[in-house]
Design a protein around this motif. Sequence first.
Motif, PDB file in Angstrom:
ATOM      1  N   SER A 149       6.222   1.290   4.174  1.00 25.73           N
ATOM      2  CA  SER A 149       7.650   1.414   4.469  1.00 25.73           C
ATOM      3  C   SER A 149       7.824   2.071   5.828  1.00 25.73           C
ATOM      4  O   SER A 149       7.000   2.878   6.260  1.00 25.73           O
TER       5      SER A 149
ATOM      6  N   THR B  63       6.119  -4.400   1.225  1.00 25.71           N
ATOM      7  CA  THR B  63       6.776  -3.762   2.353  1.00 25.71           C
ATOM      8  C   THR B  63       8.220  -3.392   2.020  1.00 25.71           C
ATOM      9  O   THR B  63       8.860  -4.015   1.184  1.00 25.71           O
ATOM     10  N   ASP B  64       8.709  -2.381   2.702  1.00 27.55           N
ATOM     11  CA  ASP B  64      10.100  -1.939   2.570  1.00 27.55           C
ATOM     12  C   ASP B  64      10.573  -1.457   3.936  1.00 27.55           C
ATOM     13  O   ASP B  64      10.255  -0.346   4.353  1.00 27.55           O
TER      14      ASP B  64
ATOM     15  N   SER C 180      11.860   7.470   0.191  1.00 29.60           N
ATOM     16  CA  SER C 180      10.725   6.550   0.163  1.00 29.60           C
ATOM     17  C   SER C 180       9.651   6.979  -0.827  1.00 29.60           C
ATOM     18  O   SER C 180       9.019   6.132  -1.462  1.00 29.60           O
TER      19      SER C 180
ATOM     20  N   ASP D 249      10.367   5.649  -4.151  1.00 36.84           N
ATOM     21  CA  ASP D 249      10.036   4.227  -4.245  1.00 36.84           C
ATOM     22  C   ASP D 249       8.536   4.034  -4.440  1.00 36.84           C
ATOM     23  O   ASP D 249       8.103   3.170  -5.205  1.00 36.84           O
TER      24      ASP D 249
END
Length: 256
Positions: free
Chosen positions: A202, A229-230, A244, A247
Amino acid sequence: MALIQCQFYSEVLNLSTSMTVILPQQTTTQIGMQNKAVKDKHQTLYLLHGLSDDDTIWTRRTALERYVAPLGLAVVMPQVHHSFYTDMKYGNKYWTFLTEELPALARSFFPLSDAREDNFVAGLSMGGYGAFKWALNRPDQISAAASLSGALDIVHIMKNSDLEGVIRLAFGDENVSGTEHDLFSLIEKAGTNEQKPLLYQSCGTEDFLYEDNICFKEHCEKTNYDLTTDFGPGEHEWGYWDKSIQDVLSWLPLKK
């Protein structure tokens, strides 16, 4: 949860150092917390700090302890200074410390699993680089790795960074392209590994490392390495990393 500030001696570093550790604890009366623990040895996330930080930073800047409480996950956060997670050219052997001594010591102190499928690594900025470097060099140890705003293109950084002094202490004047320090090269070689770690990346679109992160993503696509991916709005700052890391915890292949 138990939050432990652990001071200990490192034979590899030849000095006293520290790690911050979160251990699962089963509770039923703690207000506002849903804690979970298992009878077996704990799954473990090694969580790495960035260039300007230390082993305490994740617990000081995020609600990490609360995030991991319902997961039954132990978190080990080591201190590595400005090492870039390397056996430094002019300094200590932090790569050997991280990948060999630290897990063995942590498991001798705490009930942590040594099974590959129970061990993960994540980090931010310099720590994102360290996380992918560990997982790709030692897939026998790590089953999943996450980079948050990672300094992933170390070859580019060495040529263009204003951190010349720090970089030189870690790598000297070595051309690291194609070596165990080069994540792009490691991704290319990973196809020959029987065990390929899961990777999560990310980065905020306003982050100064965003372009390097896009280059890494595109390189993984070219080499057919699966990568979660982010990419979205965000800068190189703790508000982004606090979100993040939640996540990442949701993404990790944890036991139910």
